[in-house]
Design a protein around this motif. Structure first.
Motif, PDB file in Angstrom:
ATOM      1  N   GLN A 158      39.733  18.342  90.699  1.00  0.00           N
ATOM      2  CA  GLN A 158      40.511  17.914  89.539  1.00  0.00           C
ATOM      3  C   GLN A 158      39.723  17.014  88.596  1.00  0.00           C
ATOM      4  OE1 GLN A 158      44.653  16.651  90.671  1.00  0.00           O
ATOM      5  NE2 GLN A 158      43.837  16.797  92.753  1.00  0.00           N
ATOM      6  N   ALA A 159      38.466  16.745  88.931  1.00  0.00           N
ATOM      7  CA  ALA A 159      37.670  15.822  88.121  1.00  0.00           C
ATOM      8  C   ALA A 159      37.502  16.343  86.697  1.00  0.00           C
ATOM      9  CB  ALA A 159      36.302  15.615  88.759  1.00  0.00           C
ATOM     10  N   GLU A 160      37.581  15.429  85.738  1.00  0.00           N
ATOM     11  CA  GLU A 160      37.432  15.805  84.338  1.00  0.00           C
ATOM     12  C   GLU A 160      36.013  16.296  84.056  1.00  0.00           C
ATOM     13  OE1 GLU A 160      38.490  12.559  81.876  1.00  0.00           O
ATOM     14  OE2 GLU A 160      40.574  12.460  82.563  1.00  0.00           O
ATOM     15  N   THR A 161      35.907  17.185  83.107  1.00  0.00           N
ATOM     16  CA  THR A 161      34.609  17.697  82.699  1.00  0.00           C
ATOM     17  C   THR A 161      33.703  16.540  82.275  1.00  0.00           C
ATOM     18  OG1 THR A 161      35.630  19.739  81.924  1.00  0.00           O
ATOM     19  CG2 THR A 161      33.410  19.241  81.111  1.00  0.00           C
ATOM     20  N   GLY A 162      32.526  16.543  82.795  1.00  0.00           N
ATOM     21  CA  GLY A 162      31.557  15.509  82.423  1.00  0.00           C
ATOM     22  C   GLY A 162      31.524  14.316  83.346  1.00  0.00           C
ATOM     23  N   LEU A 163      32.545  14.153  84.197  1.00  0.00           N
ATOM     24  CA  LEU A 163      32.587  12.977  85.065  1.00  0.00           C
ATOM     25  C   LEU A 163      31.435  12.990  86.063  1.00  0.00           C
ATOM     26  CD1 LEU A 163      33.986  10.402  85.979  1.00  0.00           C
ATOM     27  CD2 LEU A 163      35.496  11.788  87.424  1.00  0.00           C
ATOM     28  N   VAL A 164      31.173  14.137  86.659  1.00  0.00           N
ATOM     29  CA  VAL A 164      30.071  14.246  87.620  1.00  0.00           C
ATOM     30  C   VAL A 164      28.744  13.976  86.933  1.00  0.00           C
ATOM     31  CG1 VAL A 164      28.810  15.819  89.139  1.00  0.00           C
ATOM     32  CG2 VAL A 164      31.308  15.794  89.170  1.00  0.00           C
ATOM     33  N   ASP A 165      28.584  14.511  85.724  1.00  0.00           N
ATOM     34  CA  ASP A 165      27.345  14.278  84.981  1.00  0.00           C
ATOM     35  C   ASP A 165      27.138  12.791  84.714  1.00  0.00           C
ATOM     36  OD1 ASP A 165      26.784  16.968  84.933  1.00  0.00           O
ATOM     37  OD2 ASP A 165      27.615  17.286  82.925  1.00  0.00           O
ATOM     38  N   ARG A 166      28.214  12.089  84.412  1.00  0.00           N
ATOM     39  CA  ARG A 166      28.106  10.649  84.164  1.00  0.00           C
ATOM     40  C   ARG A 166      27.697   9.916  85.434  1.00  0.00           C
ATOM     41  NH1 ARG A 166      33.301   8.290  82.590  1.00  0.00           N
ATOM     42  NH2 ARG A 166      32.029   6.431  82.213  1.00  0.00           N
ATOM     43  N   ALA A 167      28.286  10.309  86.566  1.00  0.00           N
ATOM     44  CA  ALA A 167      27.928   9.663  87.829  1.00  0.00           C
ATOM     45  C   ALA A 167      26.469   9.945  88.179  1.00  0.00           C
ATOM     46  CB  ALA A 167      28.846  10.154  88.944  1.00  0.00           C
TER      47      ALA A 167
END
Length: 311
Positions: A158-167
């Protein structure tokens, strides 16, 4: 995302993993706010910084320099208020972490990264009580986190798009090696590999094939040093000669499953634990923790430095 854009980090907890993060964050120039249930949190952290400051990957830093970037908050809410990043390190208790993340999400800025060092709990479960469940992201380090490069990044579906990239960007800005898991599995990857090796290690010691000390020597003198340079797949690719992994499987692959069937499944009962502890005590158990940890940290830094030198 660079460290320059992430100026304030809240660290929840003051255990071994949290201390590594505190030292690394401060060494990278972040303003670090610490929240802990320990009554002596400030004296504990500032005292431990002496050891951590001496073993930072880029060289020792004066503990006073790190200490000057660290403040101690009276509550979780005060620690995360205005923070760019939150790294949670509470005990592995799901109910506790769920309540903690609910408090963090309510008090932190809406765009703050909410990260957990958990080694066992899944992001869907961590964020179950949040208004935006996918906001909690696992950033699982390998101990000691101020030295070992790996961070396993695990996000909810359910993570928003881009959240993983930010992490990932945040951890890279610290000099870490983030690896994104494509699917959340219990234990993640590094600990599953470690557990598989530990199981066979316990079996071999329990069966009297080797002692604890000898088993450690086998690993450090063979696969340990090999895996510091190449991972298992590339190692076997090279083991296949010019034909590589394809040649290796063609000649040895048929025996893999038979060899797996012969691996041990040792019980972790009182007898087994007593045997392991007696041998460990005889080998290294009498040395102070600080001495062992410092020796480990110096060795790991030396290996990492050697592998990152320009060829």
């Amino acid at each position: 995302m660079s460290v320059e854009r992430q100026r304030t980090a809240a660290v929840i907890g003051t255990g071994t993993i949290a201390l590594g993060w505190i030292a690394l964050f401060a060494a990278r120039g972040l303003e670090v706010r610490v929240s802990s249930t320990r009554q002596d949190a400030e004296s504990h952290v500032r005292g431990e910084l002496v050891r951590y400051a001496a073993t930072l990957p880029d060289g020792a830093v004066a503990p006073e320099e790190l200490s000057g970037r660290i403040t101690f908050a009276a509550s979780v809410e005060a620690a995360v208020d205005g923070a760019d990043v939150v790294q949670e390190n509470a005990p592995e208790d799901l109910a506790l972490k769920q309540k903690l993340f609910a408090r963090i999400a309510a008090a932190a800025p809406k765009d703050a990264l909410l990260l957990s060092s958990t080694s066992t709990l899944l992001p869907d479960d961590l964020g179950a009580e949040l208004p935006t469940p996918g906001r909690a992201v696992v950033g699982h380090p390998f101990n000691p986190p101020h030295i070992v490069p790996l961070v396993e990044v695990v996000a909810s579906a359910q993570a928003e798009t881009g959240l993983v990239d930010r992490a990932v960007g945040f951890y890279r800005s610290l000099g870490k090696t983030p690896v994104v898991l494509r699917r959340a599995v219990p234990g993640f990857v590094a600990n599953r590999l470690q557990s598989a090796l530990l199981r066979e290690s316990i079996h071999l010691v329990r069966e009297g094939v080797v002692t604890v000390d000898e088993l450690d020597a086998v690993v450090t003198a063979s696969i340990g040093s090999r895996w510091a340079v190449v991972g298992p797949f590339q190692a076997f690719h090279l083991g296949g000669g010019a034909g590589g992994l394809r040649h290796w499987f063609a000649h040895l692959g048929d025996g893999l499953e038979r060899s797996w069937e012969g691996l041990g499944r040792p019980p972790v009962d009182e007898t087994t634990v007593a045997l392991l502890l007696a041998q460990a005590d005889a080998s290294f158990g009498q040395e102070p923790y600080d001495v062992l940890a410092a020796r480990r940290d110096r060795g790991q830094n030396a290996v990492i430095a050697a592998l990152t030198e320009p060829s």
